[in-house]
Every structure is written in C-alpha cells, then in structure tokens.
Design a protein around this motif. Structure first.
Motif, PDB file in Angstrom:
ATOM      1  N   ALA A 107       0.816  -1.210   0.000  1.00  0.00           N
ATOM      2  CA  ALA A 107       0.000   0.000   0.000  1.00  0.00           C
ATOM      3  C   ALA A 107       0.851   1.263   0.000  1.00  0.00           C
ATOM      4  CB  ALA A 107      -0.918   0.002   1.215  1.00  0.00           C
ATOM      5  N   ALA A 108       0.305   2.317  -0.606  1.00  0.00           N
ATOM      6  CA  ALA A 108       1.021   3.591  -0.716  1.00  0.00           C
ATOM      7  C   ALA A 108       1.325   4.199   0.643  1.00  0.00           C
ATOM      8  CB  ALA A 108       0.203   4.573  -1.556  1.00  0.00           C
ATOM      9  N   ASP A 109       0.518   3.873   1.664  1.00  0.00           N
ATOM     10  CA  ASP A 109       0.810   4.376   3.009  1.00  0.00           C
ATOM     11  C   ASP A 109       2.253   4.092   3.402  1.00  0.00           C
ATOM     12  OD1 ASP A 109      -2.147   4.882   4.239  1.00  0.00           O
ATOM     13  OD2 ASP A 109      -2.129   3.100   2.973  1.00  0.00           O
ATOM     14  N   ILE A 110       2.765   2.944   2.972  1.00  0.00           N
ATOM     15  CA  ILE A 110       4.115   2.516   3.336  1.00  0.00           C
ATOM     16  C   ILE A 110       5.139   2.998   2.328  1.00  0.00           C
ATOM     17  CG2 ILE A 110       5.580   0.469   3.628  1.00  0.00           C
ATOM     18  CD1 ILE A 110       3.079  -0.905   4.849  1.00  0.00           C
ATOM     19  N   THR A 111       4.844   2.856   1.027  1.00  0.00           N
ATOM     20  CA  THR A 111       5.828   3.254   0.012  1.00  0.00           C
ATOM     21  C   THR A 111       6.080   4.753   0.026  1.00  0.00           C
ATOM     22  OG1 THR A 111       4.094   3.427  -1.678  1.00  0.00           O
ATOM     23  CG2 THR A 111       5.236   1.315  -1.477  1.00  0.00           C
TER      24      THR A 111
ATOM     25  N   ALA B 195      -2.185  -1.511   6.899  1.00  0.00           N
ATOM     26  CA  ALA B 195      -1.082  -0.708   6.376  1.00  0.00           C
ATOM     27  C   ALA B 195      -0.959   0.670   7.029  1.00  0.00           C
ATOM     28  CB  ALA B 195      -1.208  -0.572   4.858  1.00  0.00           C
ATOM     29  N   PRO B 196      -2.060   1.399   7.310  1.00  0.00           N
ATOM     30  CA  PRO B 196      -1.894   2.713   7.923  1.00  0.00           C
ATOM     31  C   PRO B 196      -1.237   2.688   9.303  1.00  0.00           C
ATOM     32  CG  PRO B 196      -4.035   2.566   6.879  1.00  0.00           C
ATOM     33  CD  PRO B 196      -3.450   1.186   6.859  1.00  0.00           C
ATOM     34  N   ILE B 197      -1.597   1.712  10.140  1.00  0.00           N
ATOM     35  CA  ILE B 197      -0.968   1.633  11.463  1.00  0.00           C
ATOM     36  C   ILE B 197       0.498   1.242  11.328  1.00  0.00           C
ATOM     37  CG2 ILE B 197      -0.882   0.279  13.581  1.00  0.00           C
ATOM     38  CD1 ILE B 197      -3.785   0.387  13.820  1.00  0.00           C
ATOM     39  N   VAL B 198       0.788   0.299  10.443  1.00  0.00           N
ATOM     40  CA  VAL B 198       2.180  -0.092  10.207  1.00  0.00           C
ATOM     41  C   VAL B 198       2.978   1.105   9.708  1.00  0.00           C
ATOM     42  CG1 VAL B 198       3.694  -1.549   8.810  1.00  0.00           C
ATOM     43  CG2 VAL B 198       1.621  -2.525   9.828  1.00  0.00           C
ATOM     44  N   ALA B 199       2.390   1.901   8.802  1.00  0.00           N
ATOM     45  CA  ALA B 199       3.064   3.091   8.289  1.00  0.00           C
ATOM     46  C   ALA B 199       3.310   4.097   9.407  1.00  0.00           C
ATOM     47  CB  ALA B 199       2.236   3.726   7.174  1.00  0.00           C
TER      48      ALA B 199
END
Length: 414
Positions: A72-76, A144-148
């Motif tokens: 997900a873009a949240d991470i990239t 993904a948002p929490i991981v980001a």
C-alpha cells in the motif's frame, strides 16, 4: 470492508505532528476521508543492508523472504520497504515446530545507532482460514496505515500473520494466547534474521485479538524471549479472558459482535480437541451455513457480514450444561495471563465494549496484578471496542524505549 467483526476498534496514533487515525475492526478498516501518513514524507538514501540469514531450525529462523512489490502507498510514500517472510515458530497447543508467515517493514533512511528498534504489531481478527493472512494482501488487510505510522515514528515493524493464516499446512488456533505469544516473539527474531542490523530492543503492540497477542508475548517473554530485550507492551481492548462466552452462549445473551468470535473459537477448538463434538455448539442457520460463515472477507465483500445478521442466539447455544462447562474450560485454558510479565504493560479498554466485556478484561487484569505484574491500565468511560481513544499508546511505547519509569496502576489501586 476488509474485516469480519461487526465491532470496530478505533486507533489514533500521534505521528510526528500529524494525527494518523484509523478505525480498526480486527483488522483495520479506514473510513472515507480519514487522514493517513503524509504524502510529503521522504527518505534519506541508505547503504545496502547486510545479507539476510536463512536456514536453521531455531524459533525465528528465516525460511523465505520476498518483497511485497504492490504494498500500500501508506508505506511506500515513506520510503519504507515491505517484505513477506516465512519463519519458524512453536505451537502453543502441541509444543511442536511450526512455520508462520508475516510482514517485515523497515523505515527508509539511515538507522539510528544500534539499529532500528522493532515493534511487533499484533493485528486484529481476519478469520481462521489459510487465506486470511494479512501478508497476502497489498493493504495488509487494512493494517497498512498503522504499520506506516509506526515506521514513520522510527520503528521497524514485524507483523505476524499468526499460525495458520497465510500458509497452508496448519490451522489457526484462535484465542490460544500461548501460540500467539510465541508467534509475536519469533516475528522479531525473523525480522532480525532478515535484516541483521535491526536492534534487539523491541516492544509488543496490538489491538483486540492483536492486543491479546501482544500481552501474550509479554506473558511468555521470560521463558521464550531469550536474546531479545522487550521494553514494554501496549494492549488495546485486548481479548484476554473469553471464558464468559460459554455462559453467554448458553444464556442466549451473546452480543451480535460476539457471534463470529465464538464461531472462530469453536472452529479452532474442534481441531485442537478432536474429542469435541462441534454440533454440540451449533444448530440451525449456524450449522447449515457454517463453512460460508467462516470464509475470509476480501476487501469490498459484504457477503459474510450479511450472513452473520441471520444468526439467532439459539444457533450457537450449547446442547447441555456439560457442553457449556467443557467450552468454558477450553476458553479458560487459553486465557491471559498464564505466566506473568517481567516488563511493563499498558492496557486500555472501554466501558461500552460489546465484544470484550469490561468485567472480562478486569478479571484478567486482577490476576495479573495479583501476580505482581507492572500494569498501567485505563478504563475509558463511554468508549467501546470501536471508538477507544488510544492516542496515548504510541507515546507510551516510545517512553519505554527511552527508559521512562512506568506507572503501576496495580499498586495505586491497592
């Protein structure tokens, strides 16, 4: 909708000066228009990492590692990298070696002295079938948002899928705290085998079922976590002691949110306890559509939640008092705590939680306090499983890494 629970867990993490908020079922579901990690984040070029350590049979040994190219873009957008790993762990039911999948996310840029500290993140319920592993999905089934957010705060993140999710050949021992604790600890070892420069200092953090997994990692750390330094554990609305589900099912007083949780538990218990007759605990629509009700829900699918609305209290009522007692015993055997935590705990829970009732959490907290655990716990009046304000949890974790003295609510309440 990525998750399966009707109950949602609200999580708010302070990310630099940006509030990253998301509504987590178990796993996380992002409401329309919710802010996520800032798109302006950029990473400093870093030196190539040393080679990963593959092979071996010890817990945490790395079996495989593959980049998640479509993460997900949240991470990239943060310049972080995401890798799907398969690693060795241990079954809490049989004590036998297992293989478990998960995700390792490493921040971009230059690591601090000693390497990136690690957060082992426990995700919420995604189902009980092999296809329900978050590492199989580009958005990590909504996590993904929490991981980001964790990566943006300078943490490498190890997120286990838990045994039986993401890989064929094993089953998911839903609610078995011992297995989940082992999986969480070994995810940290796997992350360090993938990137040997990561720090040995780590924290466990989780929400709902993941809150149980995080607390279980702390509970098992003294006897299982050798070679790592656990600084503290944050457990939001944790699934801790669910023995009350047995009597709620018998009394036909289950909340709507508890139906899928009980079905997942029954499915797993029937595998770990072959002597158990599953039909002692299901009838009517539940028995008729059992396999359909257990299916994972890919993002965008509403079929399973709609099926769940057709369940009646009598569909999950044990056939006898003996069956109720047996189920209560199975659930009690998996409950927290079991051994005790040697490092600080933060536990937050809500007075209006319709999935994990306030008295159930307080029962587990009382046992932990009586055993001498250092716990800072907060009852949030008027908040429930889906709207708990956990914005203080990430600063607390960062404080534990910084060596701050923890508050011990157990002592204050005595």
């Amino acid at each position: 909708m990525a998750g399966r629970f009707a109950a949602k867990v609200g999580v708010a993490l302070t990310v630099a000066a940006v509030l990253v908020s998301c509504s987590q079922e178990a796993p996380v579901v992002i409401p329309p228009g919710a802010p996520t990690a800032p798109v302006t984040a950029s990473a400093t070029a870093s030196e190539p990492p040393p080679p990963s350590n593959f092979g071996g049979t010890d817990p945490g040994s790395l079996v495989s590692a593959e980049p998640i190219e479509d993460i997900a873009a949240d991470i990239t957008e943060l310049g972080a990298s995401a890798t799907r790993v398969v690693y060795r762990s241990t079954s809490g039911v049989t004590g036998q070696p297992t293989e478990v999948s998960g995700t390792v996310v490493v921040p971009g840029g230059t690591a601090p002295e000693g390497g990136w500290p690690i957060v082992s993140f426990g995700h919420g319920t995604t189902g009980v079938l092999n296809a329900c592993g978050p590492s199989l999905y580009a958005n990590l089934l909504g996590n993904a948002p929490i991981v980001a957010a964790l990566a943006l705060n300078g943490f490498a993140v190890a997120m286990t899928d838990y045994q039986g999710l993401g890989l064929e050949g094993s089953y998911h021992p839903y609610l078995d705290s011992k297995t989940f604790g082992y999986n969480m600890i070994d995810a940290v070892r796997a992350a360090r085998n993938f990137m040997p420069t990561l720090s040995s200092r780590w924290s466990a953090y989780g929400v709902s079922l993941g809150g149980m997994a995080a607390w279980a990692a702390s509970d098992r750390n003294a006897e299982y976590g050798g070679g790592l330094e656990l600084v503290g554990t944050a457990a939001m609305v944790p699934v801790s002691d669910m023995a009350g589900l047995a009597d709620a099912a018998a009394n036909e007083s289950l909340t709507r949110a508890q139906y899928p949780l009980l079905m997942y538990a029954l499915h797993s218990l029937a595998i770990s306890h072959p002597e158990m007759n599953l039909d002692d605990y299901r009838s009517g629509f539940a028995r008729e559509r059992w396999d359909d009700l257990l299916e994972c829900v890919p993002p965008g699918s509403l079929d399973v939640p709609e099926l769940q609305t057709q369940l009646e209290p009598s569909d999950l009522k044990p056939v006898s008092q003996e069956a109720t007692d047996r189920l209560r015993g199975y659930l009690s055997d998996m409950a927290l705590p079991q051994q005790g935590s040697a490092t600080p705990l933060l536990v937050m829970y809500g007075s209006e939680d319709d999935l994990i009732l306030e008295p159930w959490t307080e029962k587990a907290l009382q046992r932990a306090c009586d055993s001498g655990d250092v716990i800072e716990y907060e009852l949030h009046q008027g908040e429930g499983h889906g709207n708990l304000d956990s914005s203080r949890s990430l600063p607390w974790v960062k404080g534990m890494f910084a060596g701050q003295r923890p508050t011990n609510t157990c002592e204050q309440k005595r």
